[in-house]
Scaffold this motif. Structure first.
Motif, PDB file in Angstrom:
ATOM      1  N   GLU A 132     -49.632 -46.844  23.065  1.00 42.76           N
ATOM      2  CA  GLU A 132     -48.989 -46.955  24.424  1.00 42.76           C
ATOM      3  C   GLU A 132     -47.600 -46.027  24.104  1.00 42.76           C
ATOM      4  O   GLU A 132     -47.186 -46.199  22.833  1.00 42.76           O
ATOM      5  CB  GLU A 132     -48.785 -48.536  24.763  1.00 42.76           C
ATOM      6  CG  GLU A 132     -49.282 -49.263  25.070  1.00 42.76           C
ATOM      7  CD  GLU A 132     -49.309 -49.892  26.024  1.00 42.76           C
ATOM      8  OE1 GLU A 132     -49.096 -49.401  27.503  1.00 42.76           O
ATOM      9  OE2 GLU A 132     -50.706 -50.016  26.564  1.00 42.76           O
ATOM     10  N   GLN A 151     -41.536 -46.646  27.846  1.00 41.75           N
ATOM     11  CA  GLN A 151     -40.953 -47.122  28.551  1.00 41.75           C
ATOM     12  C   GLN A 151     -39.247 -46.534  29.160  1.00 41.75           C
ATOM     13  O   GLN A 151     -38.909 -47.341  28.127  1.00 41.75           O
ATOM     14  CB  GLN A 151     -41.806 -48.676  29.429  1.00 41.75           C
ATOM     15  CG  GLN A 151     -43.051 -48.793  28.975  1.00 41.75           C
ATOM     16  CD  GLN A 151     -43.778 -49.204  29.910  1.00 41.75           C
ATOM     17  OE1 GLN A 151     -42.743 -49.685  30.564  1.00 41.75           O
ATOM     18  NE2 GLN A 151     -45.026 -49.991  30.049  1.00 41.75           N
ATOM     19  N   TRP A 152     -39.515 -46.334  29.690  1.00 41.71           N
ATOM     20  CA  TRP A 152     -37.919 -45.742  29.922  1.00 41.71           C
ATOM     21  C   TRP A 152     -37.353 -46.224  31.371  1.00 41.71           C
ATOM     22  O   TRP A 152     -38.492 -46.706  32.617  1.00 41.71           O
ATOM     23  CB  TRP A 152     -37.734 -44.599  30.654  1.00 41.71           C
ATOM     24  CG  TRP A 152     -37.829 -43.301  29.334  1.00 41.71           C
ATOM     25  CD1 TRP A 152     -38.856 -43.308  28.320  1.00 41.71           C
ATOM     26  CD2 TRP A 152     -37.020 -43.157  28.137  1.00 41.71           C
ATOM     27  NE1 TRP A 152     -38.522 -42.682  27.314  1.00 41.71           N
ATOM     28  CE2 TRP A 152     -37.458 -42.952  26.892  1.00 41.71           C
ATOM     29  CE3 TRP A 152     -35.394 -44.133  28.519  1.00 41.71           C
ATOM     30  CZ2 TRP A 152     -36.772 -42.559  26.238  1.00 41.71           C
ATOM     31  CZ3 TRP A 152     -34.500 -43.714  27.009  1.00 41.71           C
ATOM     32  CH2 TRP A 152     -35.721 -42.787  25.640  1.00 41.71           C
TER      33      TRP A 152
END
Length: 83
Positions: A1, A4-5
């Motif tokens: 993965e 994420q932001w």
């Protein structure tokens, strides 16, 4: 993965030194070096405002405030100069 932001609220680009400044929904403020788009790197992170940030503007390099300086305005009723 992948990483994420949080959502981006505001972005500004300084073409003279190829920096991209971003304000995120979590109130974080990051400046990215985009000279090499294959190797974008974070060159600066600063503490956020007490409230949501409405906008950000990068300032041109100068002898007074240096490079990578920017101004933000926030719902906490403040305008800040980051240098």
């Amino acid at each position: 993965e992948g990483m994420q932001w949080p959502d981006v609220i505001a972005v500004t680009l300084a073409t003279e030194n190829q920096r991209l400044a971003c304000v995120y929904a979590d109130r974080s403020l990051l400046v990215w070096d985009i000279r090499d788009t294959r190797r974008v790197c974070r060159c600066r992170a600063v503490p956020g405002h007490g409230g949501g940030v409405y906008d950000i503007a990068l300032l041109p390099p100068s002898s007074v405030h240096g490079s990578d300086s920017f101004i933000t305005c926030s719902s906490d009723r403040s305008i800040r100069l980051w240098s």
